[in-house]
Design an enzyme around this catalytic site. Structure first.
Site, PDB file in Angstrom:
ATOM      1  N   ASP A 163     -15.832 -13.110  -0.322  1.00 19.90           N
ATOM      2  CA  ASP A 163     -16.925 -13.859   0.286  1.00 19.90           C
ATOM      3  C   ASP A 163     -16.679 -15.367   0.238  1.00 19.90           C
ATOM      4  OD1 ASP A 163     -19.882 -13.827   1.159  1.00 19.90           O
ATOM      5  OD2 ASP A 163     -19.911 -15.211  -0.531  1.00 19.90           O
ATOM      6  N   HIS A 191     -23.766  -8.103   8.362  1.00 21.98           N
ATOM      7  CA  HIS A 191     -25.098  -8.443   7.875  1.00 21.98           C
ATOM      8  C   HIS A 191     -25.472  -9.906   8.129  1.00 21.98           C
ATOM      9  CE1 HIS A 191     -22.277  -9.872   5.013  1.00 21.98           C
ATOM     10  NE2 HIS A 191     -23.210 -10.541   4.378  1.00 21.98           N
ATOM     11  N   ASP A 192     -24.541 -10.719   8.615  1.00 20.74           N
ATOM     12  CA  ASP A 192     -24.833 -12.123   8.916  1.00 20.74           C
ATOM     13  C   ASP A 192     -25.016 -12.366  10.405  1.00 20.74           C
ATOM     14  OD1 ASP A 192     -24.579 -12.914   6.248  1.00 20.74           O
ATOM     15  OD2 ASP A 192     -22.409 -13.174   6.435  1.00 20.74           O
ATOM     16  N   ASP A 196     -17.705  -6.351  -2.587  1.00 22.55           N
ATOM     17  CA  ASP A 196     -17.799  -7.757  -2.220  1.00 22.55           C
ATOM     18  C   ASP A 196     -17.448  -8.606  -3.439  1.00 22.55           C
ATOM     19  OD1 ASP A 196     -18.621  -9.927  -0.474  1.00 22.55           O
ATOM     20  OD2 ASP A 196     -19.988  -8.476   0.437  1.00 22.55           O
ATOM     21  N   GLU A 238     -12.965 -13.133   4.138  1.00 18.82           N
ATOM     22  CA  GLU A 238     -14.037 -13.532   5.066  1.00 18.82           C
ATOM     23  C   GLU A 238     -13.741 -14.921   5.607  1.00 18.82           C
ATOM     24  OE1 GLU A 238     -17.658 -15.170   3.726  1.00 18.82           O
ATOM     25  OE2 GLU A 238     -18.792 -14.503   5.450  1.00 18.82           O
TER      26      GLU A 238
HETATM   27  C1  GLC Z   1     -21.182 -15.032   3.149  1.00 17.67           C
HETATM   28  C2  GLC Z   1     -22.049 -13.800   3.208  1.00 17.67           C
HETATM   29  C3  GLC Z   1     -23.475 -14.210   3.438  1.00 17.67           C
HETATM   30  C4  GLC Z   1     -23.909 -15.077   2.275  1.00 17.67           C
HETATM   31  C5  GLC Z   1     -22.960 -16.257   2.085  1.00 17.67           C
HETATM   32  C6  GLC Z   1     -23.172 -16.886   0.753  1.00 17.67           C
HETATM   33  O1  GLC Z   1     -21.112 -15.697   4.348  1.00 17.67           O
HETATM   34  O2  GLC Z   1     -21.582 -12.912   4.162  1.00 17.67           O
HETATM   35  O3  GLC Z   1     -24.331 -13.125   3.574  1.00 17.67           O
HETATM   36  O4  GLC Z   1     -25.208 -15.536   2.489  1.00 17.67           O
HETATM   37  O5  GLC Z   1     -21.609 -15.881   2.114  1.00 17.67           O
HETATM   38  O6  GLC Z   1     -22.714 -16.056  -0.261  1.00 17.67           O
END
Ligand code: GLC
Ligand code: CA
Length: 577
Positions: free
Chosen positions: A227, A352-353, A125, A285
């Site tokens: 990310d 995970h979100d 990541d 992402e």
């Molecule tokens: C992305 C991640 C998430 C995180 C956010 C801030 O959306 O997937 O888990 O909280 O970024 O880094």
């Protein structure tokens, strides 16, 4: 004479069209990351090796043979860098160290080596829209207005008045500006107060990030998942927000993300770093709001990134059927049309979100949990695009549905709860909603076996284990030939053995059918038909395709009649002849 030339032109056109119709797998633009099955590991919840209740790198190493046995070929690890864990690793205090909870750099090096030994690639990541407030850069930056790290972040001097409002995703007060007394200024944090946004307009900061990326790539990692990177370019003047701006309006994109220099920075990153590691893969992402915007990140000619994962495949509210399957299918078709000839997409239903895939897209009732998990796995593994498969879904793990706020650890849920409490909102309704939508649902510990704490830890798990681990667990499913796990194994094998599932063209069948997602995949005269019933009822597909001579490849029911009538959550793959 003119005629002669015209004939030649026609001849050339004809040859070219024959050529493009007979594309063989060998002249496809083959890439390992198109053929990969990526498995996402949430390290905190995967496997604890030392009894402190927190998953760690040694834990992952101990499960590599399991991973290999599932047929996955790459792993995306959520952040494992040093972090005070305000947002479970998405707040990084040192980009070149491993979080103590997870182990040491030596553990990391061993993990990478052991993965490569098994031909499994590793994707890390890359969290560079923001750092932790405990990062050395920020510690320096907040010291004085003249500190050499000052411009690594966004500061708004208080004498200019309160900064123009910006909404924050995780802040208790929903305000992205936080006042910092030391220098009488506000700093920007789109996420939590402990996640100050990095200022990409500063070339020094960009250089630091590129050098950090090289540090990991030189260790031999195989790529990055970027990310929240849509936010990296911002207008440093922070113009006033129009009043009607909400979290998902067009203004959100205009004022919060996709700043003027976004693509310029990514191209620079490509030039400075990625182009030097041609085998490394990058996945974005979120990639804008439309297929065209997504393409801009991954069109090879633009030299930016490789794979786009857009949110529209999970932005369906609480349940896919309420959202509407016809609309959902149309969205995939639009993306596929844009990406037919170039660029590449990721296919995913969970991470995970998100809550568990089976809750949102299938059904976790005892009757349908396994069937619908298998059906959804079939979808992910047979669509056009690289599958990103979330850990635990191969067991059919489902939402934990916590009753109490005390059970939650996630900054997102906790801060929203606090905000509601302060503003007199409906807490009960909020908690009810979180049972379906909270990202904590997918973060509960992996269920390895039926011993205490599901075999995840010998200590006290950092987050409660789902009590259904006594029946839903890896050990039990491994033994059961009809389990969700063994079905997943069949699917990864099928994808590996059939390039048509990777490179073949995609066409919807019976697009207007509100219950069934059906499509063909076709390459070099080979044609597969995939039919997926997204409902818990019997239903029928409308199609002229001929099933009489079709060969049944895989189905989640033991007995099927070879016709277009489907049982609840039935999924079936045919080879058409
Ligand atoms: C992305 C991640 C998430 C995180 C956010 C801030 O959306 O997937 O888990 O909280 O970024 O880094
Ligand atoms: Ca541990």
């Amino acid at each position: 004479m003119k005629r002669f030339f015209l004939n030649i032109v026609f001849l050339i056109l004809a040859i070219n069209s024959v050529k493009s119709q007979t594309k063989t797998p060998d002249n496809l633009d083959k890439k390992w990351w198109k053929e990969a099955v990526v498995y996402q590991i949430y390290p905190r919840s995967f496997k604890d090796s030392n009894g402190d209740g927190i998953g760690d790198l040694k834990g992952i190493i101990s499960k590599l043979d399991y991973l290999k046995s599932t047929g996955i070929t790459a792993v995306w690890l959520n952040p494992i860098y040093e972090s005070p864990n305000d947002d479970n690793g998405y707040d990084i205090s040192n980009y070149r160290e491993i979080m103590k909870d997870f182990g040491t750099m030596a553990d990391f090096d061993l993990l990478l080596k052991e993965m490569h030994k098994r031909n499994i690639k590793l994707i890390m990541d890359l969290v560079v829209n923001h750092s932790s407030d405990e990062n050395k850069w920020f510690q320096e930056s907040r010291k004085s207005r003249t500190n050499k790290y000052r411009d690594y972040y966004y500061w708004w001097p208080a004498e200019k008045g309160t900064p123009p409002y910006r909404w924050s995703f995780f802040d208790v007060n929903s305000n992205a500006w936080k006042y910092d007394q030391q220098t009488n200024s506000y700093y920007l944090h789109y996420f939590s107060q402990k996640q100050p946004d990095l200022n990409w307009n500063n070339p020094k900061l960009r250089e630091e990030i590129y050098s950090m990326m090289k540090f990991w790539l030189d260790k031999g990692i195989d790529g990055f998942r970027m990310d929240a990177f849509q936010f990296i370019s911002k207008d440093p003047t922070f113009p006033e927000l129009p009043k009607e701006t909400t979290s998902n309006s067009q203004n959100m994109i205009k004022y919060y993300m996709h700043g003027a220099h976004l693509h310029e920075y990514i191209q620079e990153m490509n030039r400075e770093v990625l182009s030097k590691y041609p085998n490394a893969m990058t996945v974005a992402e979120g990639a804008g709001d439309s297929a065209q915007e997504a393409m801009n990140f991954v069109d090879p000619a633009r030299k930016e990134l490789n794979i786009a994962y857009h949110f529209e495949s999970v932005d369906v509210g609480k349940n896919i059927l309420d959202y509407g399957l016809v609309k959902y299918k149309k969205m995939f078709e639009d993306y596929d049309t844009e990406f037919k000839d170039k660029g590449w997409l990721a296919i995913f239903l969970a991470n995970h979100d998100q809550p568990r895939m089976v809750n949102k897209f299938g059904s976790d009732t005892p009757e349908f949990r396994e069937l619908s998990s298998k059906m959804l796995s079939t979808f992910i593994l047979t669509m056009r695009g690289t599958p990103f498969y979330y850990n635990g879904d191969e067991l059919g793990m489902n939402n934990i549905k916590f009753d109490k706020i005390e059970d939650y650890n996630d900054v997102d849920t906790k801060n929203k709860y606090e905000h509601l409490k302060e503003t007199g909102g409906d807490l009960k309704a909020f908690l009810e909603g979180q049972k379906q939508t909270s990202r904590e649902n997918s973060r509960t510990p992996f269920q390895w076996n039926d011993t205490k704490n599901a075999g995840f830890t010998t200590g006290k798990p950092w987050l409660k284990v789902n009590p259904n681990y006594v029946s839903i667990n890896e050990a039990a499913e491994n033994k059961d030939p009809n389990s969700v796990l063994n079905y997943f194994r069949k699917l990864t094998k099928l994808r590996k053995e059939n390039p048509v599932l990777v490179y073949g063209k995609f066409d919807l069948v019976d697009a207007e059918n509100p219950d069934i997602f059906a499509y063909t995949r076709e390459l070099n005269g080979e044609k597969l038909l995939i039919i997926l019933n997204f409902t818990g009822k019997n239903t029928t597909l409308k199609s002229d395709l001929d099933l009489k001579k079709a060969e049944l490849i895989l189905s989640n029911y033991k007995e099927i009649t070879q016709d277009f009538n489907l049982k609840p959550y039935e999924s079936v793959i045919y080879k058409l002849k």
